[in-house]
Motif scaffolding. Structure first.
Motif, PDB file in Angstrom:
ATOM      1  N   ARG A  44      17.715  99.823  44.647  1.00 20.89           N
ATOM      2  CA  ARG A  44      17.046  98.560  44.292  1.00 20.89           C
ATOM      3  C   ARG A  44      18.011  97.594  43.626  1.00 20.89           C
ATOM      4  NH1 ARG A  44      18.208  98.268  38.876  1.00 20.89           N
ATOM      5  NH2 ARG A  44      17.093  99.693  37.552  1.00 20.89           N
TER       6      ARG A  44
ATOM      7  N   ALA B 155      17.431  94.505  40.718  1.00 21.26           N
ATOM      8  CA  ALA B 155      16.344  94.102  39.816  1.00 21.26           C
ATOM      9  C   ALA B 155      16.774  92.963  38.889  1.00 21.26           C
ATOM     10  CB  ALA B 155      15.898  95.319  38.995  1.00 21.26           C
TER      11      ALA B 155
ATOM     12  N   SER C 135      16.846  89.620  36.521  1.00 18.92           N
ATOM     13  CA  SER C 135      15.961  88.857  35.637  1.00 18.92           C
ATOM     14  C   SER C 135      16.172  87.391  35.987  1.00 18.92           C
ATOM     15  CB  SER C 135      16.343  89.064  34.171  1.00 18.92           C
ATOM     16  OG  SER C 135      16.313  90.441  33.868  1.00 18.92           O
TER      17      SER C 135
ATOM     18  N   GLU D 128      12.520  90.878  37.602  1.00 18.05           N
ATOM     19  CA  GLU D 128      12.168  91.350  36.257  1.00 18.05           C
ATOM     20  C   GLU D 128      11.847  90.141  35.364  1.00 18.05           C
ATOM     21  OE1 GLU D 128      14.842  94.563  35.019  1.00 18.05           O
ATOM     22  OE2 GLU D 128      13.615  95.792  36.358  1.00 18.05           O
TER      23      GLU D 128
ATOM     24  N   TYR E 169      12.265  95.740  28.139  1.00 17.04           N
ATOM     25  CA  TYR E 169      12.997  96.039  29.377  1.00 17.04           C
ATOM     26  C   TYR E 169      13.029  97.545  29.618  1.00 17.04           C
ATOM     27  CZ  TYR E 169      17.269  97.424  31.799  1.00 17.04           C
ATOM     28  OH  TYR E 169      18.172  98.068  32.605  1.00 17.04           O
TER      29      TYR E 169
ATOM     30  N   ARG F 224      24.106  99.525  39.186  1.00 20.46           N
ATOM     31  CA  ARG F 224      23.942  98.271  38.444  1.00 20.46           C
ATOM     32  C   ARG F 224      25.142  98.061  37.532  1.00 20.46           C
ATOM     33  NH1 ARG F 224      18.981 100.457  34.607  1.00 20.46           N
ATOM     34  NH2 ARG F 224      20.172 102.035  33.521  1.00 20.46           N
TER      35      ARG F 224
HETATM   36  N1  GLU Z   1      16.891  92.914  34.986  1.00 14.66           N
HETATM   37  C1  GLU Z   1      18.145  93.395  34.489  1.00 14.66           C
HETATM   38  C2  GLU Z   1      19.179  92.299  34.475  1.00 14.66           C
HETATM   39  O1  GLU Z   1      19.072  91.355  35.238  1.00 14.66           O
HETATM   40  C3  GLU Z   1      18.711  94.527  35.323  1.00 14.66           C
HETATM   41  C4  GLU Z   1      17.866  95.707  35.314  1.00 14.66           C
HETATM   42  C5  GLU Z   1      18.478  96.944  35.943  1.00 14.66           C
HETATM   43  O2  GLU Z   1      19.206  96.846  36.934  1.00 14.66           O
HETATM   44  O3  GLU Z   1      18.163  98.002  35.420  1.00 14.66           O
HETATM   45  O4  GLU Z   1      20.106  92.386  33.699  1.00 14.66           O
END
Ligand code: GLU
Length: 296
Positions: free
Chosen positions: A6, A8, A10, A42, A177, A195
């Motif tokens: 995935r 994700a 923000s 997110e 979070y 990530r």
């Molecule tokens: N939403 C988070 C961000 O943009 C990343 C979350 C994740 O990959 O666990 O920093």
């Protein structure tokens, strides 16, 4: 086991080189393993959201040729689910209301951990100031949390020493979070998380929540973070330039190279399809370096 990965983001700003790295590495790793790849926005913290950022991120990913599976998940539409997990933890007496402000904790004189003063559980046996809307903290313990990061190697944290009891729901009623990401990764059946290394310190907290709720732990790989010339992580705050959507292949090749992959110089002026075909075929997560000081 089938691979499910995935991305994700923000929606606090437009897609920039740093977030492209996270999108690209998670995507290539999923595709290389014949896996699925989900997109999750997110957008839980409305105060940090930038107007139009979600739409910008989605349309930029489309222009760059990313193809996600299923529908996009929006955290802002899942508040009841997060609350139901919180209620379960409350009925098990694993979380408690806390009236301490950030300043009080910072000024507490408690030992310094990974993210400032460790929270030693002042409100564990009763909230200090009852008139205030509380935050909700989970009780942690001294058991070391260990895992092997596919890029960064063996990791270990002791939450009681390094972080302390941490917040799952803030005093302004926003879910943290740590809670939201852990529940969503589980609900979407994520098996592999790739990530940015700026999140590596959060991973033990997420594993702790998984262990507490009896959820599976995915495999983790934290890619090096791109910095500007001052060594600061690229983000809206450090004025990371947003990507030029007129030249997606240039950015993709730059990101691919940054991730330690072998680039065929003959192909760097090719079209998007050629990039994707080459990149998916030749992606090697083992070649991603642990750190990089500058984007190339
Ligand atoms: N939403 C988070 C961000 O943009 C990343 C979350 C994740 O990959 O666990 O920093």
């Amino acid at each position: 086991m089938d691979y499910i990965g995935r991305f994700a983001p923000s929606p606090t700003g437009k897609l920039h080189f740093g977030s492209l790295l996270a999108a690209l590495s998670s995507y290539l790793d999923a595709k290389k393993n014949n896996g699925k790849w989900f997109l999750r926005i997110e957008d839980i913290d409305k105060k940090r959201e930038m107007k139009g950022a979600s739409e910008n991120i989605i349309s930029t990913l489309e222009t760059f040729g990313f193809e996600w599976d299923g529908r996009i998940l929006y955290q802002s539409q899942r508040l009841e689910i997060y609350q139901s997990y919180l209620d379960d933890l409350l009925s098990l007496k694993l979380i408690y209301p806390c009236g301490c402000s950030r300043k009080e904790i910072a000024d507490s004189g408690n030992p310094h951990g990974i993210e400032g003063a460790v929270y030693l559980g002042t409100c564990r046996n009763g909230q200090k100031k009852t008139e205030k809307n509380p935050s909700w903290r989970i009780r942690v313990d001294e058991k070391p949390i260990r895992y092997i990061d596919k890029i960064q190697g063996p990791q270990e944290q002791i939450l009681s020493r390094d972080i302390g009891d941490f917040v799952l729901k803030r005093a302004d009623n926003v879910f943290s979070y740590q809670l939201a990401v852990t529940i969503d990764d589980d609900d979407q059946g994520i098996t592999n998380i790739v990530r940015g290394a700026d999140l590596i310190d959060s991973t033990p907290r997420q594993i702790f929540i998984q262990n507490t709720l009896g959820l599976a732990t995915p495999s983790y790989a934290h890619i090096p973070v791109a910095t500007n010339i001052f060594g600061e992580k690229l983000s809206k705050q450090t004025l990371a330039q947003s990507l030029n959507v007129d030249n997606p292949t240039l950015h993709l090749w730059q990101a691919f190279k940054f991730l330690g992959q072998n680039v065929d110089p003959e192909l760097t002026h090719s079209d998007l399809n050629t990039f994707w075909q080459f990149a998916i075929e030749s992606w090697e997560i083992n070649q991603v370096p642990k750190s990089r000081s500058m984007p190339c």
